[in-house]
Design a protein around this motif. Sequence first.
Motif, PDB file in Angstrom:
ATOM      1  N   GLN A  90     -11.574  -2.520  10.293  1.00 30.43           N
ATOM      2  CA  GLN A  90     -11.347  -3.840  10.896  1.00 30.43           C
ATOM      3  C   GLN A  90     -10.745  -4.820   9.882  1.00 30.43           C
ATOM      4  OE1 GLN A  90     -11.730  -4.463  14.271  1.00 30.43           O
ATOM      5  NE2 GLN A  90     -10.552  -6.266  13.654  1.00 30.43           N
ATOM      6  N   ALA A  91     -11.215  -4.777   8.651  1.00 29.74           N
ATOM      7  CA  ALA A  91     -10.696  -5.688   7.614  1.00 29.74           C
ATOM      8  C   ALA A  91      -9.203  -5.469   7.405  1.00 29.74           C
ATOM      9  CB  ALA A  91     -11.450  -5.480   6.303  1.00 29.74           C
ATOM     10  N   ARG A  92      -8.773  -4.198   7.462  1.00 25.32           N
ATOM     11  CA  ARG A  92      -7.345  -3.900   7.273  1.00 25.32           C
ATOM     12  C   ARG A  92      -6.516  -4.305   8.483  1.00 25.32           C
ATOM     13  NH1 ARG A  92     -10.459  -1.307   3.901  1.00 25.32           N
ATOM     14  NH2 ARG A  92      -9.645  -0.747   1.852  1.00 25.32           N
ATOM     15  N   ILE A  93      -7.110  -4.176   9.654  1.00 20.82           N
ATOM     16  CA  ILE A  93      -6.406  -4.639  10.862  1.00 20.82           C
ATOM     17  C   ILE A  93      -6.227  -6.162  10.773  1.00 20.82           C
ATOM     18  CG2 ILE A  93      -6.607  -4.945  13.379  1.00 20.82           C
ATOM     19  CD1 ILE A  93      -8.068  -2.177  13.395  1.00 20.82           C
ATOM     20  N   ASN A  94      -7.285  -6.842  10.411  1.00 19.22           N
ATOM     21  CA  ASN A  94      -7.200  -8.303  10.264  1.00 19.22           C
ATOM     22  C   ASN A  94      -6.122  -8.691   9.259  1.00 19.22           C
ATOM     23  OD1 ASN A  94      -9.392  -8.343  11.952  1.00 19.22           O
ATOM     24  ND2 ASN A  94     -10.879  -8.937  10.384  1.00 19.22           N
ATOM     25  N   PHE A  95      -6.108  -7.959   8.148  1.00 18.55           N
ATOM     26  CA  PHE A  95      -5.131  -8.268   7.106  1.00 18.55           C
ATOM     27  C   PHE A  95      -3.706  -8.137   7.627  1.00 18.55           C
ATOM     28  CE2 PHE A  95      -2.180  -6.789   3.843  1.00 18.55           C
ATOM     29  CZ  PHE A  95      -2.212  -7.881   2.983  1.00 18.55           C
ATOM     30  N   SER A 222     -13.534   0.226  -0.851  1.00 17.76           N
ATOM     31  CA  SER A 222     -14.230  -0.877  -0.171  1.00 17.76           C
ATOM     32  C   SER A 222     -13.457  -2.198  -0.282  1.00 17.76           C
ATOM     33  CB  SER A 222     -15.652  -1.030  -0.726  1.00 17.76           C
ATOM     34  OG  SER A 222     -15.641  -1.220  -2.120  1.00 17.76           O
ATOM     35  N   TRP A 223     -13.440  -2.912   0.820  1.00 18.15           N
ATOM     36  CA  TRP A 223     -12.627  -4.129   0.947  1.00 18.15           C
ATOM     37  C   TRP A 223     -13.154  -5.258   0.074  1.00 18.15           C
ATOM     38  CZ3 TRP A 223      -7.972  -5.080   2.656  1.00 18.15           C
ATOM     39  CH2 TRP A 223      -7.587  -6.387   2.985  1.00 18.15           C
ATOM     40  N   GLY A 224     -12.227  -5.951  -0.567  1.00 14.45           N
ATOM     41  CA  GLY A 224     -12.608  -7.073  -1.414  1.00 14.45           C
ATOM     42  C   GLY A 224     -11.367  -7.691  -2.039  1.00 14.45           C
ATOM     43  N   HIS A 225     -11.547  -8.511  -3.080  1.00 16.74           N
ATOM     44  CA  HIS A 225     -10.386  -9.221  -3.640  1.00 16.74           C
ATOM     45  C   HIS A 225      -9.373  -8.292  -4.286  1.00 16.74           C
ATOM     46  CE1 HIS A 225     -12.772  -9.090  -7.419  1.00 16.74           C
ATOM     47  NE2 HIS A 225     -11.651  -9.326  -8.065  1.00 16.74           N
ATOM     48  N   ASP A 226      -9.849  -7.138  -4.773  1.00 18.67           N
ATOM     49  CA  ASP A 226      -8.932  -6.193  -5.421  1.00 18.67           C
ATOM     50  C   ASP A 226      -7.973  -5.575  -4.408  1.00 18.67           C
ATOM     51  OD1 ASP A 226     -10.996  -5.231  -8.037  1.00 18.67           O
ATOM     52  OD2 ASP A 226     -11.774  -6.192  -6.245  1.00 18.67           O
ATOM     53  N   GLU A 227      -8.581  -5.043  -3.353  1.00 21.37           N
ATOM     54  CA  GLU A 227      -7.819  -4.346  -2.324  1.00 21.37           C
ATOM     55  C   GLU A 227      -6.856  -5.318  -1.614  1.00 21.37           C
ATOM     56  OE1 GLU A 227      -7.921  -1.237  -2.242  1.00 21.37           O
ATOM     57  OE2 GLU A 227      -7.405  -0.548  -0.240  1.00 21.37           O
ATOM     58  N   TYR A 228      -7.348  -6.484  -1.309  1.00 14.40           N
ATOM     59  CA  TYR A 228      -6.532  -7.505  -0.647  1.00 14.40           C
ATOM     60  C   TYR A 228      -5.325  -7.880  -1.505  1.00 14.40           C
ATOM     61  CZ  TYR A 228      -5.296 -12.308   0.733  1.00 14.40           C
ATOM     62  OH  TYR A 228      -4.624 -13.451   1.079  1.00 14.40           O
ATOM     63  N   MET A 229      -5.560  -8.153  -2.796  1.00 16.82           N
ATOM     64  CA  MET A 229      -4.454  -8.566  -3.670  1.00 16.82           C
ATOM     65  C   MET A 229      -3.489  -7.414  -3.907  1.00 16.82           C
ATOM     66  SD  MET A 229      -3.245 -11.247  -4.944  1.00 16.82           S
ATOM     67  CE  MET A 229      -1.648 -11.354  -5.737  1.00 16.82           C
ATOM     68  N   TYR A 230      -4.020  -6.198  -3.915  1.00 17.16           N
ATOM     69  CA  TYR A 230      -3.151  -5.023  -4.041  1.00 17.16           C
ATOM     70  C   TYR A 230      -2.127  -5.004  -2.914  1.00 17.16           C
ATOM     71  CZ  TYR A 230      -1.716  -0.220  -3.066  1.00 17.16           C
ATOM     72  OH  TYR A 230      -0.984   0.893  -2.746  1.00 17.16           O
ATOM     73  N   TYR A 231      -2.573  -5.222  -1.687  1.00 15.92           N
ATOM     74  CA  TYR A 231      -1.640  -5.208  -0.553  1.00 15.92           C
ATOM     75  C   TYR A 231      -0.640  -6.355  -0.635  1.00 15.92           C
ATOM     76  CZ  TYR A 231      -4.250  -1.520   1.773  1.00 15.92           C
ATOM     77  OH  TYR A 231      -4.827  -0.318   2.070  1.00 15.92           O
ATOM     78  N   VAL A 232      -1.122  -7.520  -1.042  1.00 13.47           N
ATOM     79  CA  VAL A 232      -0.210  -8.667  -1.178  1.00 13.47           C
ATOM     80  C   VAL A 232       0.877  -8.335  -2.214  1.00 13.47           C
ATOM     81  CG1 VAL A 232      -0.027 -11.081  -1.952  1.00 13.47           C
ATOM     82  CG2 VAL A 232      -1.903 -10.403  -0.444  1.00 13.47           C
ATOM     83  N   ALA A 233       0.470  -7.802  -3.355  1.00  9.82           N
ATOM     84  CA  ALA A 233       1.413  -7.504  -4.434  1.00  9.82           C
ATOM     85  C   ALA A 233       2.307  -6.312  -4.089  1.00  9.82           C
ATOM     86  CB  ALA A 233       0.656  -7.238  -5.733  1.00  9.82           C
ATOM     87  N   LYS A 234       1.738  -5.316  -3.444  1.00  7.55           N
ATOM     88  CA  LYS A 234       2.514  -4.130  -3.098  1.00  7.55           C
ATOM     89  C   LYS A 234       3.641  -4.502  -2.124  1.00  7.55           C
ATOM     90  CE  LYS A 234       1.911   0.225  -0.691  1.00  7.55           C
ATOM     91  NZ  LYS A 234       1.553   0.234   0.706  1.00  7.55           N
ATOM     92  N   ASN A 235       3.328  -5.361  -1.163  1.00  5.99           N
ATOM     93  CA  ASN A 235       4.313  -5.720  -0.146  1.00  5.99           C
ATOM     94  C   ASN A 235       5.341  -6.724  -0.628  1.00  5.99           C
ATOM     95  OD1 ASN A 235       2.863  -4.088   1.575  1.00  5.99           O
ATOM     96  ND2 ASN A 235       1.728  -5.784   2.523  1.00  5.99           N
ATOM     97  N   GLN A 236       4.988  -7.528  -1.627  1.00 10.34           N
ATOM     98  CA  GLN A 236       5.865  -8.659  -1.921  1.00 10.34           C
ATOM     99  C   GLN A 236       6.308  -8.789  -3.374  1.00 10.34           C
ATOM    100  OE1 GLN A 236       4.612 -12.259   0.602  1.00 10.34           O
ATOM    101  NE2 GLN A 236       2.802 -10.968   0.645  1.00 10.34           N
ATOM    102  N   SER A 237       5.925  -7.809  -4.202  1.00 12.11           N
ATOM    103  CA  SER A 237       6.371  -7.891  -5.598  1.00 12.11           C
ATOM    104  C   SER A 237       7.086  -6.607  -5.978  1.00 12.11           C
ATOM    105  CB  SER A 237       5.173  -8.080  -6.540  1.00 12.11           C
ATOM    106  OG  SER A 237       4.487  -6.855  -6.733  1.00 12.11           O
ATOM    107  N   THR A 238       7.712  -6.621  -7.161  1.00  8.04           N
ATOM    108  CA  THR A 238       8.368  -5.420  -7.663  1.00  8.04           C
ATOM    109  C   THR A 238       7.508  -4.780  -8.754  1.00  8.04           C
ATOM    110  OG1 THR A 238       9.574  -6.759  -9.279  1.00  8.04           O
ATOM    111  CG2 THR A 238      10.682  -6.328  -7.181  1.00  8.04           C
TER     112      THR A 238
END
Length: 316
Positions: A90-95, A222-238
């Motif tokens: 669910q956390a990943r769907i929300n994200f 497990s979902w948390g600040h690490d996993e969330y920031m990983y997705y943000v950086a993976k999708n939008q950084s080089t």
Amino acid sequence: MGLGKIIHSDKGHLLELIDEDVQSVNVIKTKLREQSKEAVPSKKRKKNDGKSVLDGMNEEDFRQYNQAKDRVREFYKEQHEKQTMAYNLQARINFKTKVRARMTVWDALCELSKLIDESDPDTELSQIDHALQTAEAIRSDGKPRWMQLVGLIHDLGKILYFFESEGQWDVVGDTFPIGCGFVKENIFPEFFQGNPDNSHPIYSTKLGIYEENSGLKSVMISWGHDEYMYYVAKNQSTLNEQALAMIRYHSFYPWHREGAYRYLMSENDYKMLEAVQDFNQYDLYSKGLQRYDLEKLKPYYLELIEEFFPQKLIEF
Ligand SMILES: [Fe+2]
Ligand SMILES: [Fe+2]
């Protein structure tokens, strides 16, 4: 978009409190592990000045550790019971299904720092201080620019707490794989008994839904600040693979410090492990080294952010 409206005043204080305790437990546990390995000298286990990290350990450290332990225990009880497969899906769907804010990386850093500092008068160190200290320690060791940026943004995912989170337990704390058996190398492993996945016919087995050595890339952490920031950086950084691994796994202590979950790793993950362990010493030990002048450092870091985040406004 200002976040002030969506938070109530002591929210940041609660996060900071538990986050500091979790971190101090990790500092002391890591130091104790270093101590037990002391007979084998290693370049990795030394700080810049050649002194062992243990030189900084004293009675006060142990006192803080013991004080922190009770709060940390309660925190992990909740975290271990609630981090289920169902919650994580669910956390990943929300994200994926919404954009919480559009901001520059620098503004997000300032915003996070402000949100926590304002509600936590007792905090010794602001989020931005920790970001700069980690980045500057990496920089002064002559490490590459991408790693300096990791130092700066590795905890930026804590901003998630002010957008959508159920508590502190789905933002901070050590992380661990979901969908396979919980191992004893996790902190307070007994608390997994209260997690429904622990009696699931597949999730409770050693490999669970994974294949042996299939690689951490396919493992849900497990979902948390690490996993969330990983997705943000993976999708939008080089940022490269090592940088993304540092962001994603920096709280995965059962793996990078305790040596667990080797059966999930691919060959390539060993390179990632080395990178994460290298990063971890800066995350743990740069605290309090020096306080930096934000305005002085700002131009350097704005350029660094621009180098790896091509879009100015980042979707959080
Ligand atoms: Fe962190
Ligand atoms: Fe950190």
